[in-house]
Design an enzyme around this catalytic site. Structure first.
Site, PDB file in Angstrom:
ATOM      1  N   SER A  98     -12.487  -3.287   0.471  1.00 28.79           N
ATOM      2  CA  SER A  98     -12.976  -2.282  -0.036  1.00 28.79           C
ATOM      3  C   SER A  98     -12.420  -1.765  -1.164  1.00 28.79           C
ATOM      4  CB  SER A  98     -13.228  -0.981   0.834  1.00 28.79           C
ATOM      5  OG  SER A  98     -12.116  -0.754   1.615  1.00 28.79           O
ATOM      6  N   ASP A 131     -11.198   9.346  -0.502  1.00 31.07           N
ATOM      7  CA  ASP A 131     -11.875   9.706   0.892  1.00 31.07           C
ATOM      8  C   ASP A 131     -10.624   9.395   1.744  1.00 31.07           C
ATOM      9  OD1 ASP A 131     -11.524   6.778   1.098  1.00 31.07           O
ATOM     10  OD2 ASP A 131     -13.621   6.214   0.928  1.00 31.07           O
ATOM     11  N   HIS A 140      -9.304   5.461   0.552  1.00 26.44           N
ATOM     12  CA  HIS A 140      -9.339   4.914  -0.643  1.00 26.44           C
ATOM     13  C   HIS A 140      -8.712   5.702  -1.755  1.00 26.44           C
ATOM     14  CE1 HIS A 140     -12.622   2.804   1.752  1.00 26.44           C
ATOM     15  NE2 HIS A 140     -11.916   1.866   1.147  1.00 26.44           N
TER      16      HIS A 140
END
Length: 374
Positions: free
Chosen positions: A58, A338, A341
């Site tokens: 991610s 978040d 990340h």
């Protein structure tokens, strides 16, 4: 070569100046990043390498998971609030670290995701990364669909075949792809969504932390050799970031008064400490190989002095932003967007020191700017 056009940051200066007394040294570092965030990169000249291929999880994903029904996805606001194209599937407010490195390499466009790439685009590179992916195939099963690293390599093999067919010259294609840069950032989920979830995976009962790091490196070496056999010669390996400093980890485990969850950072350190020897083994054992290591945790260390608080409102163990929620106003001074990340500001620092090492410990044996010139 990069030039820039500045958008005035005056509207935020009054807000961020109030933080100076509390975090004076760090404030100066992040202030530079904050001002940089309000600058639009304009790429001038030809790219330093012909193409740029991205693999990972991610931290790299730019939309490959969007098509999945059940998966980790970031294809909704407030993700992309500062990205030129808005919401794309990137797990941050703006550009990812690989996006910025691509700009530093003078690519005009961001590397397109494999899910939507066209024949016209593949010649410049493809992003194969998928949120939830790991070195081990079972990693991330708890979060749903994802494109495991082995499948990312198979996807790249298919792309190389498409490039060869388009160029109608296999010899030329082989020479062409050897000049490209390949960036790999994977392994965090092998801890977060595997080893640290004993109710879902048996790995922590089978392996000690040291054994698990060794098993990961052994498999990783095989996968990177596969990438080499597909033509990669200039390969950037990102070390794992400080997962114990993420807002999600701090909320789950607590820190005993320290800035981060040290036990988690010690886990990934066992993996990171094996990456330099891995780079040496690959470079010494494979003809004309130029693998290099980027010290993600080391570069990120100054950011850990900032309160490790997510910019967006998060819900659930996945640590993702609540859809359509309002993020923090001064995003340029947050290290985390978040629960897991980095923000674009943090990504700017990570990218620039990966491209041009500030300290000898940032990269081994050379930074990305040097790798591009080889």
């Amino acid at each position: 070569m990069l030039h820039s056009k500045s958008a005035s940051p005056a509207s935020i200066l009054s807000s961020i100046t109030n933080m100076a007394s509390k975090h004076s040294l760090l404030f100066r570092v992040l202030l530079i990043a904050a001002l940089m965030q309000f600058r639009t990169f304009v790429v001038i000249g030809e790219p330093q390498v012909p193409c740029y291929f991205l693999f990972g999880d991610s931290l790299v994903d730019s939309g490959n998971n969007n098509r999945f029904v059940k998966a980790e996805k970031a294809n909704y606001p407030p993700y992309g609030i500062d990205f030129p194209q808005g919401v794309t599937g990137r797990f941050t407010n703006g550009r990812t670290t690989p996006d910025i490195i691509g700009q530093l390499l003078s690519f005009r466009d961001f590397t397109p995701p494999y899910a939507t790439v066209t024949n016209e685009e593949i010649i410049r590179g493809v992003n194969y990364a998928s949120a939830g992916a790991g070195i081990r195939n079972e990693t991330g099963m708890n979060v749903g669909e994802r494109i495991i690293f082995d499948q990312q390599l198979l996807n790249h093999e298919a792309i190389v075949s498409r490039i060869s067919a388009l160029q109608n010259n296999k010899t030329f294609t082989n020479e062409y792809i050897q000049k490209c840069i390949y960036l790999v950032n994977i392994g965090s989920d092998d801890y977060v969504n595997n080893y640290l979830m004993p109710n879902n995976y048996p790995t922590s009962n089978i392996f000690t932390p040291d054994q698990y790091a060794a098993v990961l490196i052994q498999r990783y070496s095989q996968q990177l050799t596969t990438l080499y056999n597909l033509g990669a010669r200039k390969v950037v390996l990102f070390g794992l970031g400080p997962i114990g400093c993420t807002p999600a980890a701090i909320a789950k485990y607590g820190t005993n008064g320290k800035p981060c969850v040290e036990s988690l950072n010690n886990l990934v350190k066992l993996f990171n400490d094996r990456l330099k020897p891995l780079v040496d083994d690959l470079n010494n054992g494979l003809s004309n190989a130029n693998f290099t290591f980027i010290n993600f945790s080391g570069i990120a260390a100054p950011l850990n002095a900032v309160p490790n608080v997510a910019c967006c409102r998060i819900a659930g163990p996945e640590g993702l932003c609540i859809p359509n929620s309002n993020p923090c106003l001064v995003r340029a001074l947050r290290a985390w967007y978040d629960g897991f990340h980095p923000s674009e500001s943090a990504n700017i620092i990570l990218a620039k020191r990966s491209y041009n090492a500030l300290f000898p410990t940032d990269a081994y044996p050379y930074d990305i700017s040097h790798l591009a010139r080889l």
